[in-house]
Design an enzyme around this catalytic site. Structure first.
Site, mmCIF file in Angstrom:
data_model
loop_
_atom_site.group_PDB
_atom_site.id
_atom_site.type_symbol
_atom_site.label_atom_id
_atom_site.label_comp_id
_atom_site.label_asym_id
_atom_site.label_seq_id
_atom_site.Cartn_x
_atom_site.Cartn_y
_atom_site.Cartn_z
ATOM 1 N N GLU A 407 0.812 -1.216 0.000
ATOM 2 C CA GLU A 407 0.000 0.000 0.000
ATOM 3 C C GLU A 407 0.844 1.265 0.000
ATOM 4 O O GLU A 407 0.717 2.120 0.862
ATOM 5 C CB GLU A 407 -0.949 -0.002 1.217
ATOM 6 N N GLU A 469 -3.796 -10.536 -0.287
ATOM 7 C CA GLU A 469 -4.674 -10.481 0.885
ATOM 8 C C GLU A 469 -6.072 -10.855 0.410
ATOM 9 O O GLU A 469 -6.517 -10.379 -0.624
ATOM 10 C CB GLU A 469 -4.727 -9.068 1.493
HETATM 11 C C1 IPT Z 1 -5.267 -3.675 3.401
HETATM 12 C C2 IPT Z 1 -3.893 -3.546 3.977
HETATM 13 O O1 IPT Z 1 -2.912 -3.935 3.054
HETATM 14 C C3 IPT Z 1 -3.708 -4.370 5.201
HETATM 15 O O2 IPT Z 1 -2.524 -3.953 5.821
HETATM 16 C C4 IPT Z 1 -4.872 -4.207 6.108
HETATM 17 O O3 IPT Z 1 -4.957 -2.886 6.510
HETATM 18 C C5 IPT Z 1 -6.137 -4.559 5.395
HETATM 19 O O4 IPT Z 1 -6.296 -3.722 4.317
HETATM 20 C C6 IPT Z 1 -7.360 -4.379 6.240
HETATM 21 O O5 IPT Z 1 -7.298 -5.020 7.447
HETATM 22 S S1 IPT Z 1 -5.506 -2.244 2.418
HETATM 23 C C7 IPT Z 1 -7.201 -2.018 2.120
HETATM 24 C C8 IPT Z 1 -7.349 -0.693 1.447
HETATM 25 C C9 IPT Z 1 -7.796 -3.061 1.274
#
Ligand code: IPT
Length: 928
Positions: A407, A469
């Site tokens: 990010e 993720e």
């Molecule tokens: C995403 C982040 O990469 C991760 O660190 C964490 O914050 C997650 O979201 C939420 O828990 S970024 C998001 C804009 C999809």
């Protein structure tokens, strides 16, 4: 410009090098240090670096640690927002500054030795003095910094002083979604450097899958010799590649390591060699020629008492827990972990995506203007962080991919980092999700792509695709894992993904009443915070597996057992290994009671293959019967004991298994006649017990996945405050019929509920008809009945799915069986209280007291069951689990269905097939 605000990397340090230990002397400087916290750098005391500075009035602080977790200041949590103005590279003058002092003794044997001082992690910026001489400044919190101390170190007492600032220019690059915690949080080590020793090395162990041969290429600063006795390599010069002959390759599934020694005349370094070659071929990531599937998780370093100062045993526990739950990959979100964690991944077998300590997410608030990753003044800092990541971890076979960070949008500095990695280490692909156009990365990566998007990407093919993720494991959830797996397996370029995230970052605290709870954003009075968004892991903060982890483990199990026309199918979903390390056993249960069991003579199944085999000889049964086949470790593995279950499946083996209720209940007691309220017809007494209800219920305490969208719609519709209008009550000899209309205030839609009670000598039967009227604007949280029983009926036995909770879209981890528990144990302790504990497809359940007497509830065929000592409203109201106080009743929900879970806290909502909508329904229950 002050060194605190300077966007350049720190200074004074030696070039980055590999992390290793050797036979050269070293001193662990961890322990009790003197500590003093000042509210700003300006307010910090003068002269702390002087050897004669009097620190006797300072506190003691353990090192490594975060000072906020030892009574100095307090933790603060933000996800994206910087807790200071976006004014790069400057940080506020109010900058908590912790001075650390240690006097340590250097033994006589060190006399004349060159030495360095290694800091494995200082958050965020440290200025270091030894014996009054400044060594330099550290930046890059989760990266190592080493200072040459040869000229300053002396035998006898030495004075080490480290001034740590909470904020620095580096904070702009460290906006990861986690607690802001400062200090010297990883090891501090004094390392002797013998003249002519191995200062740095890079040992590459390639594996040629076409020949089965290994090839060793070793780079060292000084000429060195390698010995790997098992391979017949004895004291071989490393100036040329060494042909290792036929070797067993390293993989996450078979982490074969060869022990060796790299030596010069003055230093010996133990090395653990894993032969493996990573490649991208035809849009697929292969290791040793085989495509791999990431069944991964994102791991932050976290401990509920120590924050990111994670003890070694905790890191080891993480790897063991991952292995025990079929996880095969880790993304080290969003910084390099303690290097010992990677050594554990080498040893126990996990694929690692090693991520650089870089995130600038907070710039999204200003349209990424002045984002450091696109600004030349930050280029050196970005490259420095990348180089320190790669140099430190380059010898780890488990690391199969580098990640530039997280990010941080896209920018020239990221492209330069990628270019640097490609040049420095052509043996591993580069990952970065923020390069949406895939201009400088080797794999296409997305986060939280919906099932539909993954399908599109998979269909299109092209580059290898990973979800770096997905399946945001916040609160009750994630739902929809199975459907992701199906997509990952359907499309060859899809390589799976990494669930967000491994563990809830709840900080252990006690409230005023002495009750332990886990704190999250806002609990420390932070003016800016992101609440419970830091509580989104598969493990609870104390590392108890959540139902989400059990679901994941089942969904990704590497051996799958199911029904086929001839009997049983066994599928091997390993990427590399066969199934001969597993023992297959079976048990036949009739209405949840074991009837017969045995060992299954399963044939060998190659990775990616499956076999269909006949069922074992089974005795006849008359009631609902299931055959459960379990694949367990035949022998102890380094990560689990023999008997550990890796995969299992169930096959129905009786005519009644389709859900038709089980057989007769042995009736030994008479059933007191039920008592109905003469006016509104509600049940007042059942089997001699005072009861409330049952009556129609649509509400659940919203989960954190419900909150962002669904729960808003539910509350807008008024589903949390239904009103019941009794239309008619008809009493007959052995029948009571109550017609009612159930609806929220201020709305025209509603539901007719007709309760038809039939009274028999040994039972009461309820037939419920539900008929929606009008336009229902949203999904329903649940559809069913709620009722309350005396608190004494707190022992629960059921025949249905269990032992754990299950929801429509998270139902793989449970099996059909007979389970016993208590109302208290049936609660899942989500850090933020919310709907939990649903037991699905229950054929019958008994709720009994200490005397063994109680009620039995039978479905026709099934119902969903929740039992708790508080109401849904109380559950929704509480902010921490410790606030839930048992009341005088056991509250039951007996449901037709509940809405699925989804992952809408960050990601897609409930898939259409798991959504619950108002619909006409019939529901039958028998109470005995
Ligand atoms: C995403 C982040 O990469 C991760 O660190 C964490 O914050 C997650 O979201 C939420 O828990 S970024 C998001 C804009 C999809």
């Amino acid at each position: 410009m002050s060194y605190i605000d300077d966007p350049a990397p720190g200074h004074g340090a030696r070039p980055a090098r590999a992390w290793f230990s050797s036979d050269a002397p070293s001193l662990d400087l961890g322990g009790q240090w003197r500590f003093h916290l000042s509210p700003s750098a300006a307010a910090a005391p003068d002269g702390v670096e002087r050897e004669d500075f009097d620190d006797s009035g300072w506190s003691l602080l353990p090192v490594p640690s975060h000072w906020q977790l030892h009574g100095h200041g307090s933790p603060a949590y933000t996800n994206v927002a910087y807790p200071f103005p976006i004014d790069p590279p400057f940080v506020p003058s109010e900058n908590p500054t912790g001075d650390h002092r240690l006097v340590f003794d250097v033994p006589q044997e060190w006399a004349g030795l060159a030495a360095l001082l290694r800091f494995d992690g200082i958050d965020s910026c440290g200025r270091v003095w030894l014996n009054g001489t400044e060594l330099g400044v550290t930046r890059g919190s989760r990266l190592a910094t080493e200072f040459d101390v040869s000229a300053v170190l002396r035998t006898g007492p030495n004075v080490l002083v480290v001034r740590v600032h909470q904020w620095s220019s580096g904070s702009y690059l460290e906006d990861q979604d986690m607690w802001w915690l400062s200090g010297i949080f990883r090891d501090v080590t004094l390392v002797a450097r013998p003249a002519g020793g191995i200062d740095d090395y890079w040992l590459r162990a390639d594996y040629d899958h076409t020949t089965g041969h290994g090839l060793l290429r070793v780079e060292t600063a000084a000429p060195a010799r390698l010995s790997v006795p098992e391979l017949g390599i004895v004291d071989r010069a490393v100036d040329e590649p060494i042909e290792a002959g036929v070797v067993e390759p390293w993989s996450a599934e078979s982490p074969r390591l060869y022990d060796g020694t790299l030596a010069t005349d003055t230093e010996r370094v133990p090395v653990r060699i894993g032969f493996r070659t990573v490649a991208i071929t035809d849009g697929r990531i292969t290791v040793n020629g085989l495509p791999i599937m990431f069944r991964g998780v994102n791991r932050h370093e976290f401990h509920p008492e120590h924050g990111r100062a994670v003890p070694y045993e905790t890191a080891r526990a993480d790897v063991l827990l991952m292995k025990q739950h079929n996880i095969n990959a880790v993304r080290t979100s969003h910084y390099p972990p303690h290097p010992a964690f990677l050594a554990l991944c080498d040893e126990l077998g996990l694929w690692v995506v090693d991520e650089c300590d870089l995130e600038t997410h907070g710039f999204s608030a200003v349209g990424w203007e002045r984002n450091p990753t696109g600004d030349p003044q930050w280029r050196d800092a970005c490259l420095d962080r990348m180089a320190r990541t790669v140099e430190r971890d380059k010898n780890r076979p488990s690391v199969i991919m580098w990640s530039l960070g997280n990010e941080a949008h896209t920018g020239k500095n990221l492209a330069d980092m990628a270019e640097w990695v490609h040049r420095r280490d052509p043996t591993r692909p580069v990952h970065y999700e923020g390069d949406r156009a895939c201009e400088y990365v080797d794999v296409h990566s997305r986060m939280y792509a919906s099932h539909a998007e993954v399908e599109q990407i998979g269909r299109a093919g092209g580059m290898p695709f990973v979800q770096c993720e997905y399946a945001h494991a916040m609160g009750n959830g994630p739902g929809g894992l199975l459907e992701y797996r199906e997509l990952f397996e359907r499309y060859p370029t899809c390589h799976g993904g990494f669930v967000w995230e491994w563990i809830d970052h709840g900080i252990a605290r006690r409230d005023a009443r002495g009750r332990e709870y886990f704190a999250y954003g806002g609990d420390f009075g932070e003016p800016i915070h992101d609440g419970s968004f830091v509580i989104d892991g598969l493990l609870f903060p104390d590392r108890t597996p959540s139902p989400g982890l059990l679901e994941l483990a089942k969904v990704i199990e590497p051996v799958r057992i199911s029904q086929c026309s001839e009997g049983l199918t066994i599928e091997n979903h390993h990427d590399v290994i066969g199934l001969d390390h597993l023992t297959f056993t079976w048990v036949l249960e009739e209405e949840g009671e074991p009837r017969a069991s045995g060992v299954l003579d399963a044939p060998e199944v190659a990775p990616g293959a499956s076999v269909c085999m006949p069922l074992p000889q089974l005795p006849a049964t008359s009631r609902e019967s299931w055959l459960t086949v379990t694949a367990a470790l035949a022998e102890d593995a380094p990560w689990a004991a023999a008997g550990h279950v890796v995969g299992w499946g169930q096959v129905p083996v009786s005519a009644t298994a389709s859900g038709v209720p089980g057989g007769k209940v042995a009736q030994s007691r008479t059933f007191a006649a039920p008592v109905f309220d003469p006016v509104d017809g509600t049940l007042r007494e059942l089997g001699g017990y005072p009861v409330a209800g049952p009556r129609l219920d649509l509400w659940r305490a919203p989960t954190e996945n419900d909150e962002p969208v669904e729960a808003k719609a539910w509350r807008a519709a008024g589903l949390h405050r239904l009103q019941h209008r009794v239309i008619s009550v008809e009493h007959a000899a052995d029948e009571v019929v109550v017609r009612s209309r159930v609806a929220p205030p201020a709305q025209a839609f509603g539901m007719f509920a007709t309760y038809r009670w039939t009274v028999a000598p040994d039972a009461v039967h309820l037939h419920l008809d539900v008929e929606p009227e009008g336009e229902w604007p949203a999904t329903l949280p649940r559809l069913g009945l709620r009722m309350a029983l005396p608190a004494a009926l707190d022992r629960v036995t059921w025949f249905g799915l269990g032992p754990g909770e299950a929801y429509a879209d998270s139902r793989q981890a449970v099996r059909v069986g007979r389970f016993s528990s208590t109302v208290d144990e049936m609660q899942t302790p989500y850090v933020v209280p919310q709907e939990n504990g649903n037991r699905a497809n229950v054929r019958w359940a008994t709720l009994t007291g200490a005397d063994g007497r109680g009620l039995r509830i039978e479905g026709s065929p099934t119902f969903e069951l929740t039992a708790r000592r508080w109401t849904s409203e109380e559950l929704a109201e509480a902010r921490h689990a410790a606030e839930l106080v048992p009341g005088p009743l056991v509250h039951l929900n007996l449901d037709i269905a509940q809405n699925g879970l989804g992952t809408e806290s960050c990601g897609p909502g409930v898939l259409p097939r798991y959504q619950l909508h108002a619909h006409p329904a019939t529901f039958q229950l028998t109470f005995r």
